[in-house]
Design a protein around this motif. Sequence first.
Motif: not given
Ligand code: GDP
Length: 299
Positions: A108, A111-113, A252, A254, A280
Amino acid sequence: FRRLTQGLSRSSAKLTEGISAIFTKRKLDDEVLEELEELLIAADLGVKTSADLIKHLRKTRFGKDVTDQEVREVFAAEIARILEPVAKPLAIDPSRGPHVVLVVGVNGSGKTTTIGKLAQFYREQGLKVMLAAGDTFRAAAVEQLRIWGDRTGCPVIHRPEGADAAALAYDAIAEARAAGADLLLIDTAGRLHNKAQLMDELAKVLRVMQKIEPTAPHDTVLVLDATVGQNAHSQVEVFRNLVKVSGLVLTKLDGTAKGGVLVALAEKFGLPVHAIGVGEKAEDLRPFAAEKFAQSLLG
Ligand code: GDP
């Protein structure tokens, strides 16, 4: 720069308005300094950094008439000074064939993003980028990474849900080599609720990966969600005990008034901050620039 400030506008709003709410022009006395210190702590700058900033302000301005603008400038300059040494982009060396980056962090955190954004960034730089869906435990994580792969035009190495993450990392390096990739970004699991299991898994990923490439990973990037505020500190502690964290990406920034946590992390751990996430989308990754960040934090 304009986009950076826009993305960070919410981070800065709180501190800037807070300072102006305390005063616009008055004599800098103990009472004002105390209020300013509380404000800095509330903005997640941490107790030590906040105390240092106040100490600096006291030393140079105590008993003098100051404006809120002046205080903001003093803080911004000090914060920039703290951040300067940690502002370091990820240095990719394609001659490693491929440069292997392990991306770790709590589920959450983004990471993936972040992997998707980095893939886009380095592809635009002309590098051949491949991705590995190392969070084999979560089908949704694998699917997410595949979507990012499609979006950015980067091949994704993946295995069915429940496959061995270490074997996947090994195969990913072999495939990336065979394909002549410059950069391989490996996603990992981030199930913190079972630390022992996570530790075993990450240790095994490293061990097995090093059988095919003894120098890998060349970087281990910890992704932190800036909105968790002070919790980010314990996440750094936890992951530093699991792997050799070489740098950070904060996401995040932003959607939060918590940008201050980055300053506290910089002072406490001194780990390089490679980039920040401000949205995102693929293009919502910014190189981390100390002075710009400090300025936007203080409006
Ligand atoms: P992971 O579980 O660590 O791989 O997390 P994800 O990459 O799936 O991100 C979790 C949530 O955070 C998703 O809904 C993304 O779109 C959101 N997210 C990731 N980076 C950012 C960011 O820089 N800004 C915003 N607003 N949302 C983000």
